[in-house]
Design an enzyme around this catalytic site. Structure first.
Site, mmCIF file in Angstrom:
data_model
loop_
_atom_site.group_PDB
_atom_site.id
_atom_site.type_symbol
_atom_site.label_atom_id
_atom_site.label_comp_id
_atom_site.label_asym_id
_atom_site.label_seq_id
_atom_site.Cartn_x
_atom_site.Cartn_y
_atom_site.Cartn_z
ATOM 1 N N HIS A 42 5.859 5.177 13.063
ATOM 2 C CA HIS A 42 6.203 6.053 11.937
ATOM 3 C C HIS A 42 5.008 6.538 11.136
ATOM 4 O O HIS A 42 5.169 7.245 10.147
ATOM 5 C CB HIS A 42 7.150 5.319 10.989
ATOM 6 C CG HIS A 42 6.492 4.164 10.284
ATOM 7 N ND1 HIS A 42 5.764 4.318 9.129
ATOM 8 C CD2 HIS A 42 6.416 2.860 10.588
ATOM 9 C CE1 HIS A 42 5.294 3.133 8.753
ATOM 10 N NE2 HIS A 42 5.669 2.240 9.620
ATOM 11 N N HIS A 76 12.627 5.392 13.086
ATOM 12 C CA HIS A 76 12.478 5.534 11.633
ATOM 13 C C HIS A 76 13.183 6.804 11.160
ATOM 14 O O HIS A 76 13.239 7.787 11.901
ATOM 15 C CB HIS A 76 10.966 5.604 11.338
ATOM 16 C CG HIS A 76 10.610 5.464 9.891
ATOM 17 N ND1 HIS A 76 10.829 6.457 8.969
ATOM 18 C CD2 HIS A 76 10.011 4.455 9.210
ATOM 19 C CE1 HIS A 76 10.386 6.063 7.783
ATOM 20 N NE2 HIS A 76 9.891 4.844 7.901
ATOM 21 N N GLU A 118 -0.286 -9.059 -1.225
ATOM 22 C CA GLU A 118 -0.900 -8.474 -0.015
ATOM 23 C C GLU A 118 -2.109 -7.609 -0.400
ATOM 24 O O GLU A 118 -2.229 -6.435 0.000
ATOM 25 C CB GLU A 118 0.100 -7.680 0.836
ATOM 26 C CG GLU A 118 -0.343 -7.522 2.283
ATOM 27 C CD GLU A 118 0.621 -6.697 3.137
ATOM 28 O OE1 GLU A 118 0.590 -5.467 3.053
ATOM 29 O OE2 GLU A 118 1.399 -7.303 3.895
ATOM 30 N N ARG A 147 2.111 8.317 9.180
ATOM 31 C CA ARG A 147 1.852 9.722 8.866
ATOM 32 C C ARG A 147 0.626 10.263 9.591
ATOM 33 O O ARG A 147 0.603 11.422 9.982
ATOM 34 C CB ARG A 147 1.643 9.902 7.353
ATOM 35 C CG ARG A 147 2.928 9.927 6.590
ATOM 36 C CD ARG A 147 2.711 9.994 5.082
ATOM 37 N NE ARG A 147 3.960 9.692 4.403
ATOM 38 C CZ ARG A 147 4.772 10.609 3.885
ATOM 39 N NH1 ARG A 147 4.452 11.869 3.916
ATOM 40 N NH2 ARG A 147 5.901 10.249 3.315
ATOM 41 N N GLU A 201 -2.243 5.109 2.905
ATOM 42 C CA GLU A 201 -2.156 3.710 2.463
ATOM 43 C C GLU A 201 -3.495 3.088 2.097
ATOM 44 O O GLU A 201 -3.580 2.257 1.190
ATOM 45 C CB GLU A 201 -1.461 2.868 3.542
ATOM 46 C CG GLU A 201 0.029 3.151 3.702
ATOM 47 C CD GLU A 201 0.349 4.346 4.593
ATOM 48 O OE1 GLU A 201 -0.606 4.997 5.081
ATOM 49 O OE2 GLU A 201 1.540 4.642 4.797
ATOM 50 N N ASP A 204 0.794 -1.233 0.000
ATOM 51 C CA ASP A 204 0.000 0.000 0.000
ATOM 52 C C ASP A 204 0.821 1.275 0.000
ATOM 53 O O ASP A 204 0.363 2.324 0.437
ATOM 54 C CB ASP A 204 -0.903 -0.002 1.239
ATOM 55 C CG ASP A 204 -0.117 -0.248 2.520
ATOM 56 O OD1 ASP A 204 1.094 -0.012 2.510
ATOM 57 O OD2 ASP A 204 -0.726 -0.673 3.529
HETATM 58 C C1 UD1 Z 1 6.604 4.811 3.780
HETATM 59 C C2 UD1 Z 1 5.230 4.401 3.252
HETATM 60 C C3 UD1 Z 1 4.449 3.685 4.340
HETATM 61 C C4 UD1 Z 1 5.241 2.544 4.942
HETATM 62 C C5 UD1 Z 1 6.588 3.068 5.417
HETATM 63 C C6 UD1 Z 1 7.434 1.938 5.938
HETATM 64 C C7 UD1 Z 1 4.086 5.806 1.612
HETATM 65 C C8 UD1 Z 1 3.278 7.022 1.396
HETATM 66 N N1 UD1 Z 1 4.473 5.581 2.867
HETATM 67 O O1 UD1 Z 1 6.392 5.794 4.778
HETATM 68 O O2 UD1 Z 1 3.252 3.178 3.769
HETATM 69 O O3 UD1 Z 1 4.532 2.018 6.044
HETATM 70 O O4 UD1 Z 1 7.263 3.694 4.313
HETATM 71 O O5 UD1 Z 1 8.529 2.396 6.647
HETATM 72 O O6 UD1 Z 1 4.379 5.101 0.688
HETATM 73 N N2 UD1 Z 1 13.995 8.321 4.993
HETATM 74 C C9 UD1 Z 1 15.379 8.280 4.914
HETATM 75 N N3 UD1 Z 1 15.978 7.086 4.599
HETATM 76 C C10 UD1 Z 1 15.290 5.948 4.406
HETATM 77 C C11 UD1 Z 1 13.891 5.984 4.516
HETATM 78 C C12 UD1 Z 1 13.255 7.179 4.791
HETATM 79 O O7 UD1 Z 1 16.047 9.283 5.110
HETATM 80 O O8 UD1 Z 1 15.906 4.912 4.148
HETATM 81 C C13 UD1 Z 1 13.320 9.608 5.306
HETATM 82 C C14 UD1 Z 1 13.439 10.626 4.151
HETATM 83 O O9 UD1 Z 1 13.573 11.917 4.701
HETATM 84 C C15 UD1 Z 1 12.088 10.476 3.456
HETATM 85 C C16 UD1 Z 1 11.205 10.252 4.651
HETATM 86 O O10 UD1 Z 1 11.947 9.396 5.531
HETATM 87 O O11 UD1 Z 1 11.737 11.618 2.692
HETATM 88 C C17 UD1 Z 1 9.843 9.682 4.373
HETATM 89 O O12 UD1 Z 1 9.905 8.513 3.563
HETATM 90 P P1 UD1 Z 1 8.542 8.027 2.833
HETATM 91 O O13 UD1 Z 1 8.818 6.753 2.116
HETATM 92 O O14 UD1 Z 1 7.943 9.134 2.045
HETATM 93 O O15 UD1 Z 1 7.530 7.824 4.020
HETATM 94 P P2 UD1 Z 1 7.524 6.789 5.216
HETATM 95 O O16 UD1 Z 1 6.986 7.513 6.399
HETATM 96 O O17 UD1 Z 1 8.831 6.124 5.323
HETATM 97 N N1 UDP Z 2 11.888 -3.602 10.786
HETATM 98 C C1 UDP Z 2 13.272 -3.692 10.596
HETATM 99 N N2 UDP Z 2 14.091 -2.859 11.307
HETATM 100 C C2 UDP Z 2 13.616 -1.945 12.196
HETATM 101 C C3 UDP Z 2 12.198 -1.859 12.371
HETATM 102 C C4 UDP Z 2 11.376 -2.694 11.642
HETATM 103 O O1 UDP Z 2 13.745 -4.507 9.812
HETATM 104 O O2 UDP Z 2 14.421 -1.217 12.814
HETATM 105 C C5 UDP Z 2 11.022 -4.478 9.991
HETATM 106 C C6 UDP Z 2 9.896 -5.174 10.725
HETATM 107 O O3 UDP Z 2 10.308 -6.427 11.221
HETATM 108 C C7 UDP Z 2 8.825 -5.307 9.643
HETATM 109 C C8 UDP Z 2 9.063 -4.110 8.776
HETATM 110 O O4 UDP Z 2 10.379 -3.641 9.053
HETATM 111 O O5 UDP Z 2 9.027 -6.454 8.843
HETATM 112 C C9 UDP Z 2 8.046 -3.059 9.088
HETATM 113 O O6 UDP Z 2 8.416 -1.859 8.510
HETATM 114 P P1 UDP Z 2 7.688 -0.511 8.861
HETATM 115 O O7 UDP Z 2 7.206 -0.527 10.267
HETATM 116 O O8 UDP Z 2 8.623 0.570 8.452
HETATM 117 O O9 UDP Z 2 6.475 -0.489 7.828
HETATM 118 P P2 UDP Z 2 4.970 -1.041 7.838
HETATM 119 O O10 UDP Z 2 4.999 -2.492 8.121
HETATM 120 O O11 UDP Z 2 4.220 -0.254 8.859
HETATM 121 O O12 UDP Z 2 4.502 -0.710 6.466
#
Ligand code: UD1
Ligand code: UDP
Length: 394
Positions: free
Chosen positions: A212, A244, A117, A214, A131, A95
């Protein structure tokens, strides 16, 4: 048959890793992997661990990205890849923005899409946001709908969608099986993993936290952090929070929790370390989707900081409780699990409804026309929990 898998975030990579590996081992399939790089370092941790080598890396992430900015970069960079590869099918997962735009970009080029999924729903477009909208868009487009549970398949049937619905189990349980097996088989690896967590020597019990979402930004996160600060007044627990990388998360977390000596704010962990930490945890407090699915398989009680969940199965089986983002409610629920051994015991001895470790193979069999049996959540749930419960942390 050429199959192009598109993913870009940490959870997608964990859940697609077993599928990509199964596709790679399948005779007659050319498997192409396109990572969007929606996440950067958090994605790379997973790619390295599962030995996944992308054919394309679109590198779309920018710091603190907006949803519209992210989506426009995804559209403009995915188009040429699809044009060049002309796959027979695109696979997307879950999602995220990567999944929704990946599916739409393929649809625009009349390439069939399969959704891994599929069918998770809260029924509320605002939670989780964005999502719930993303997964609906993907389900409308897809002609194969790989539903993890019977409940998610029912959601899809209720929407009268055109795709073929197949109940596969959740591939996260495949990834967890692989990882638990690796950890279980190697004592040296276990000591190496444990050495990364010096707080394990304190003798205190661990509350593992992730957060994490939004829709929790702002007041929700402020409440969560206040609840953790209050819980940190206990002298019998360590609170461990791999934070995160989203700056909207790190800001409030650092502000409220940085200077408390039994609160350990650590960097996001690679999956091997995170699974090991889940094995050590007494209680898990999270707003994550994937953790809600993994923790029941590990026999760990999970409190979920959301008002609604698209994963009702573990709530029904009693191993997940929803606690929202109210400070007092979080404190009360966590305290009960630390104070009342009976509550903890009844929470942690329920069934894992999410998978049996064979989900990826079902997906690949369905795509290639090979016989398979759908995942039967009830029957498998009875069989699953013992082999994922850990004996090496006690
Ligand atoms: C995204 C997904 C969410 C998922 C989550 C898992 C969308 C809209 N959101 O949210 O569904 O649950 O990932 O973690 O698709 N960033 C880094 N390095 C990284 C990852 C993230 O610096 O490796 C920071 C960056 O500033 C980036 C911000 O996190 O711009 C947000 O990342 P983004 O993928 O937009 O949103 P998430 O909150 O991570
Ligand atoms: N996870 C990880 N390292 C971390 C925190 C979570 O590998 O420090 C794994 C966790 O086991 C799960 C996945 O990341 O499989 C979940 O990711 P996240 O919570 O970012 O996203 P969501 O599942 O909410 O989309």
């Amino acid at each position: 048959m050429k199959i192009l898998s598109i993913f870009g975030t940490r959870p997608e990579a964990i859940k697609m890793a077993p599928v990509v590996r199964a596709l790679g081992a399948c005779h007659g399939v050319t498997s192409i992997v396109c990572v969007t790089g929606q996440h950067r370092s958090m994605l790379e941790q997973v790619m390295d661990l599962f030995n996944l080598c992308p054919d394309y890396d679109l590198d779309v992430m920018v710091p603190d990205q907006t949803l519209n900015g992210l989506c426009s970069r995804l559209f403009s960079k995915l188009g040429p890849v699809l044009e060049k590869e002309r796959p027979d099918r695109v696979l997307v997962h879950g999602d995220t923005s990567t999944a929704a735009i990946g599916a739409m970009a393929a649809f625009h080029q009349r390439i069939p899409v399969a959704h891994v999924e599929a069918g998770l729903r809260t029924g509320n477009l605002q939670q989780p946001w964005p999502e719930e909208m993303n997964r609906r868009v993907v389900d409308v487009i897809s002609d194969y709908l790989f539903a993890p549970t019977a409940g998610s398949a029912d959601n899809l049937r209720n929407e009268n969608l055109g795709g073929r619905i197949i109940v596969t189990g959740n591939t996260v349980i495949d990834a967890l099986h692989m990882t638990v097996a690796r950890i279980g088989a190697d004592a040296e690896m276990r000591s190496g993993l444990d050495a990364a967590f010096p707080f394990l020597n304190s003798g205190r019990k661990i509350l593992l936290v992730t957060g994490h979402r939004r829709e929790n930004f702002g007041d929700g996160f402020a409440n969560i952090c206040q609840a953790l600060a209050q819980l940190a007044q206990r002298t019998d627990i360590d609170i461990v929070y791999p934070v995160h990388l989203n700056p909207r998360v790190r800001g409030p977390v650092q502000e409220v929790l940085a200077n408390l000596n039994n609160v350990h704010l650590i960097e996001p962990l690679d999956y091997l370390h995170f699974v090991r930490l889940m094995q050590h945890a007494h209680v898990i407090l999270t707003d994550s989707g994937g953790v809600q699915e993994e923790a029941p398989a590990l026999g760990k009680p999970v409190l979920v900081m959301r008002d609604v969940t698209e994963r009702p199965e573990a709530v029904a089986s009693g191993t997940v409780h929803l606690v929202g983002t109210d400070r007092a409610r979080i404190v009360a629920a966590v305290s009960e699990l630390f104070n009342q051994p009976e509550s903890h015991h009844s929470f942690s001895h329920k069934l894992n409804p999410y998978g049996d470790g064979h989900s990826a193979q079902r997906i690949v069999s369905a795509l290639t026309g090979t016989p398979y049996t759908e995942f039967q959540s009830r029957r498998n749930a009875r069989l699953n929990p013992p082999d994922l419960r850990d004996q090496t942390t006690t």
